[in-house]
Scaffold this motif. Structure first.
Motif, mmCIF file in Angstrom:
data_model
loop_
_atom_site.group_PDB
_atom_site.id
_atom_site.type_symbol
_atom_site.label_atom_id
_atom_site.label_comp_id
_atom_site.label_asym_id
_atom_site.label_seq_id
_atom_site.Cartn_x
_atom_site.Cartn_y
_atom_site.Cartn_z
ATOM 1 N N GLY A 1 -18.660 51.615 -22.442
ATOM 2 C CA GLY A 1 -19.796 51.703 -21.556
ATOM 3 C C GLY A 1 -21.070 51.954 -22.572
ATOM 4 O O GLY A 1 -20.962 51.931 -23.841
ATOM 5 N N ARG A 2 -22.387 51.848 -21.804
ATOM 6 C CA ARG A 2 -23.325 52.033 -22.530
ATOM 7 C C ARG A 2 -24.188 53.322 -21.884
ATOM 8 O O ARG A 2 -24.119 53.715 -20.887
ATOM 9 C CB ARG A 2 -24.366 50.829 -22.311
ATOM 10 C CG ARG A 2 -24.070 49.631 -22.819
ATOM 11 C CD ARG A 2 -24.211 49.539 -24.414
ATOM 12 N NE ARG A 2 -25.615 49.569 -24.822
ATOM 13 C CZ ARG A 2 -26.445 48.638 -24.714
ATOM 14 N NH1 ARG A 2 -26.073 47.397 -24.623
ATOM 15 N NH2 ARG A 2 -27.625 48.727 -25.130
ATOM 16 N N LYS A 3 -24.938 53.857 -23.054
ATOM 17 C CA LYS A 3 -25.744 54.915 -22.515
ATOM 18 C C LYS A 3 -26.926 54.456 -21.517
ATOM 19 O O LYS A 3 -27.383 53.570 -21.871
ATOM 20 C CB LYS A 3 -26.204 55.721 -23.451
ATOM 21 C CG LYS A 3 -26.923 57.454 -23.386
ATOM 22 C CD LYS A 3 -27.317 57.880 -24.542
ATOM 23 C CE LYS A 3 -28.116 58.998 -24.397
ATOM 24 N NZ LYS A 3 -28.721 59.780 -25.640
ATOM 25 N N PRO A 4 -26.798 55.123 -20.313
ATOM 26 C CA PRO A 4 -27.996 54.627 -19.222
ATOM 27 C C PRO A 4 -29.212 54.994 -19.536
ATOM 28 O O PRO A 4 -29.940 55.553 -18.728
ATOM 29 C CB PRO A 4 -27.554 55.163 -18.004
ATOM 30 C CG PRO A 4 -26.792 56.604 -18.266
ATOM 31 C CD PRO A 4 -25.951 56.272 -19.786
ATOM 32 N N THR A 5 -29.805 54.049 -20.686
ATOM 33 C CA THR A 5 -31.194 54.550 -20.976
ATOM 34 C C THR A 5 -32.116 53.628 -20.024
ATOM 35 O O THR A 5 -33.395 53.834 -20.007
ATOM 36 C CB THR A 5 -31.555 54.087 -22.373
ATOM 37 O OG1 THR A 5 -30.788 52.730 -22.547
ATOM 38 C CG2 THR A 5 -30.784 54.786 -23.206
ATOM 39 N N SER A 6 -31.453 52.709 -19.454
ATOM 40 C CA SER A 6 -32.225 51.709 -18.452
ATOM 41 C C SER A 6 -31.210 51.246 -17.492
ATOM 42 O O SER A 6 -30.132 51.194 -17.451
ATOM 43 C CB SER A 6 -33.156 50.576 -19.034
ATOM 44 O OG SER A 6 -32.057 49.475 -19.323
ATOM 45 N N PRO A 7 -31.863 50.748 -15.915
ATOM 46 C CA PRO A 7 -30.991 50.113 -15.079
ATOM 47 C C PRO A 7 -30.325 49.111 -15.387
ATOM 48 O O PRO A 7 -29.180 48.819 -14.942
ATOM 49 C CB PRO A 7 -32.002 49.836 -13.883
ATOM 50 C CG PRO A 7 -33.257 50.700 -14.300
ATOM 51 C CD PRO A 7 -33.242 50.781 -15.527
ATOM 52 N N GLY A 8 -30.678 48.392 -16.501
ATOM 53 C CA GLY A 8 -30.130 47.160 -16.767
ATOM 54 C C GLY A 8 -28.718 47.528 -17.694
ATOM 55 O O GLY A 8 -27.858 46.597 -17.697
ATOM 56 N N VAL A 9 -28.813 48.660 -18.335
ATOM 57 C CA VAL A 9 -27.549 48.905 -19.048
ATOM 58 C C VAL A 9 -26.730 50.031 -18.390
ATOM 59 O O VAL A 9 -25.543 50.122 -18.914
ATOM 60 C CB VAL A 9 -27.719 49.274 -20.611
ATOM 61 C CG1 VAL A 9 -28.401 48.149 -21.320
ATOM 62 C CG2 VAL A 9 -28.618 50.530 -20.414
ATOM 63 N N ARG A 10 -27.211 50.434 -17.284
ATOM 64 C CA ARG A 10 -26.272 51.307 -16.511
ATOM 65 C C ARG A 10 -24.849 50.954 -16.123
ATOM 66 O O ARG A 10 -23.789 51.817 -16.342
ATOM 67 C CB ARG A 10 -27.053 51.815 -15.520
ATOM 68 C CG ARG A 10 -26.356 53.203 -14.617
ATOM 69 C CD ARG A 10 -27.370 53.504 -13.525
ATOM 70 N NE ARG A 10 -28.644 54.111 -14.210
ATOM 71 C CZ ARG A 10 -28.837 55.217 -14.381
ATOM 72 N NH1 ARG A 10 -27.789 56.195 -14.529
ATOM 73 N NH2 ARG A 10 -30.149 55.695 -14.871
ATOM 74 N N GLN A 11 -24.684 49.789 -15.635
ATOM 75 C CA GLN A 11 -23.355 49.201 -15.360
ATOM 76 C C GLN A 11 -22.618 48.645 -16.264
ATOM 77 O O GLN A 11 -21.479 48.172 -15.914
ATOM 78 C CB GLN A 11 -23.615 48.489 -13.979
ATOM 79 C CG GLN A 11 -24.427 48.894 -12.874
ATOM 80 C CD GLN A 11 -23.763 50.223 -12.426
ATOM 81 O OE1 GLN A 11 -22.566 50.509 -12.187
ATOM 82 N NE2 GLN A 11 -24.736 51.295 -11.886
ATOM 83 N N VAL A 12 -23.144 48.192 -17.475
ATOM 84 C CA VAL A 12 -22.559 47.293 -18.544
ATOM 85 C C VAL A 12 -21.272 47.942 -19.113
ATOM 86 O O VAL A 12 -21.247 49.154 -19.451
ATOM 87 C CB VAL A 12 -23.625 46.858 -19.700
ATOM 88 C CG1 VAL A 12 -22.748 46.318 -20.840
ATOM 89 C CG2 VAL A 12 -24.637 46.277 -19.211
ATOM 90 N N ILE A 13 -20.397 47.050 -19.038
ATOM 91 C CA ILE A 13 -18.799 47.736 -19.755
ATOM 92 C C ILE A 13 -18.655 46.420 -20.466
ATOM 93 O O ILE A 13 -18.585 45.183 -19.800
ATOM 94 C CB ILE A 13 -17.888 47.861 -18.709
ATOM 95 C CG1 ILE A 13 -18.155 49.017 -17.875
ATOM 96 C CG2 ILE A 13 -16.524 48.088 -19.330
ATOM 97 C CD1 ILE A 13 -17.196 49.277 -16.771
ATOM 98 N N LYS A 14 -18.521 46.570 -21.946
ATOM 99 C CA LYS A 14 -18.177 45.559 -22.707
ATOM 100 C C LYS A 14 -17.018 45.771 -23.653
ATOM 101 O O LYS A 14 -16.501 47.030 -23.776
ATOM 102 C CB LYS A 14 -19.328 45.168 -23.787
ATOM 103 C CG LYS A 14 -20.675 44.952 -23.345
ATOM 104 C CD LYS A 14 -21.905 44.886 -23.926
ATOM 105 C CE LYS A 14 -21.544 43.656 -25.051
ATOM 106 N NZ LYS A 14 -22.723 43.552 -25.857
#
Length: 276
Positions: free
Chosen positions: A4-17
Motif C-alpha cells: 500500500g501507500r502512505k496516505p499523504t493525499s486522497p489519491g494514494v490512500r486506496q492504492v495497492i500496487k
C-alpha cells in the motif's frame, strides 16, 4: 507481493500496487523495441470509434516478444526481468550463448542468472519449453501453441496456467484457466510453469488519473444518460432499467450472457468441456 501507500493525499490512500523491486530499472534493449502507432480505439479504415473508452495514456514502446522460442537446444541466461507496458505479465531478457538477445514472457519464480532452454527432450523445470507430449500430466504450463509451429497463442496473461489432464491418440487434453477442456496436438510446444505477476488482479488503481495514464477514458453509465442516448436512460431519480430481457448495449443488443461463438465453428470438435 502487494504493498500500500502512505496516505499523504486522497489519491494514494486506496492504492495497492505489486511490489516489483526485482524488475530492472534500465531502459529496454534498443534492438528489441519498436514504436507502435496507437489508434485510440478508432478504425484504421474509417477513423471512427470502434472501441469506446480508449485514448490518451503515456507514450510507450512495443517490446518484441519471442513467442515461438524456436532456437532449439541453445541455452540462454536470464539477464533481466522487466516491466512491459503492453501486457500485465512481466517479461525477461534472454542472452543466448551465441550472443543473440530475445524477450520472452517471464514465468513465475524465474530469477536473474537462471539458465533455460527450449527443445524436444530438455529438463522439466520452470522456464524450459518443450512439446506437450514430453511434459508430465498435471504440471502447470503457459504460452501454449494452438497449432504446431504457430508460437504461443494462449495462456499468456499474468498469473495464468493450464494443466494437461491426459495425453492420448496424438492429442493432449488441456484444462484452460477458464475451466474449458480442449484438445491440442501433443507436438505443440508449451513453457513449464505459471506466468509471472500472479497478484496483478489484486491491485487497486486508487484514482481516476492513473486510469488515464493507462489509456482508459471515462466509462459513463447508461442509467445516467437520456433515453435518446441509451436504452437504460431517462426516468425520475434512480429508475430501474425496465427491460424484460435484461441489460442492453447503447445499440439495443443484449449485454450479458449472449453466446458469441459460431455454432458450426470447425474447432468445436476439439472442445471437450465448455467453460463454466
Amino acid at each position: 507481493m502487494l504493498k500500500g501507500r502512505k496516505p499523504t493525499s486522497p489519491g494514494v490512500r486506496q492504492v495497492i500496487k505489486v511490489k516489483n523491486s526485482e524488475l530492472s530499472k534500465k531502459r529496454p534493449t534498443k534492438s528489441l523495441v519498436v514504436s507502435h502507432f496507437r489508434r485510440h480505439g478508432r478504425s484504421k479504415a474509417s477513423g471512427r470509434i470502434t472501441t469506446r473508452h480508449k485514448g490518451g495514456g503515456h507514450k510507450k514502446l512495443y517490446r518484441m516478444i519471442d513467442f515461438k522460442r524456436d532456437k532449439l537446444d541453445v541455452p540462454a541466461k536470464v539477464a533481466a526481468l522487466e516491466y512491459d507496458p503492453y501486457r500485465n505479465a512481466f517479461i525477461c531478457l534472454l542472452n543466448y550463448r551465441d550472443g543473440e538477445k530475445r524477450y520472452i514472457i517471464a514465468p513465475h519464480d524465474l530469477k536473474v542468472g537462471d539458465e533455460i532452454i527450449s527443445g524436444e527432450n530438455v529438463e522439466i523445470k520452470v522456464g524450459n519449453r518443450l512439446p506437450l507430449k514430453n511434459i508430465p500430466v498435471g504440471l502447470p504450463v503457459h504460452d501454449v501453441e494452438l497449432y504446431p509451429g504457430s508460437g504461443g497463442m494462449i495462456v499468456r496473461s499474468a498469473g495464468s496456467s493450464a494443466q494437461a489432464l491426459a495425453i492420448e491418440a496424438g492429442y493432449a487434453q488441456l484444462k484452460m484457466p477458464s475451466g474449458e477442456v480442449r484438445l491440442i496436438k501433443d507436438n505443440c510446444f508449451a513453457t513449464v510453469g505459471q506466468v509471472s505477476n500472479p497478484e496483478f488482479s489484486s491491485q487497486v488503481i486508487g484514482k481516476a488519473g492513473r486510469s488515464r495514464w493507462l489509456g482508459r477514458r471515462p466509462h459513463v453509465r447508461g442509467s445516467a444518460m437520456n433515453p435518446v442516448d441509451h436504452p437504460h436512460g431517462g426516468g425520475e431519480g434512480r429508475a430501474p432499467i425496465g427491460l424484460r430481457k435484461g441489460p442492453k448495449t447503447p445499440w439495443g443488443k443484449q449485454a450479458r450472457g449472449v453466446k458469441t461463438r459460431r455454432r458450426r465453428k470447425q474447432t468445436n470438435r476439439l472442445i471437450l468441456q465448455r467453460r463454466k
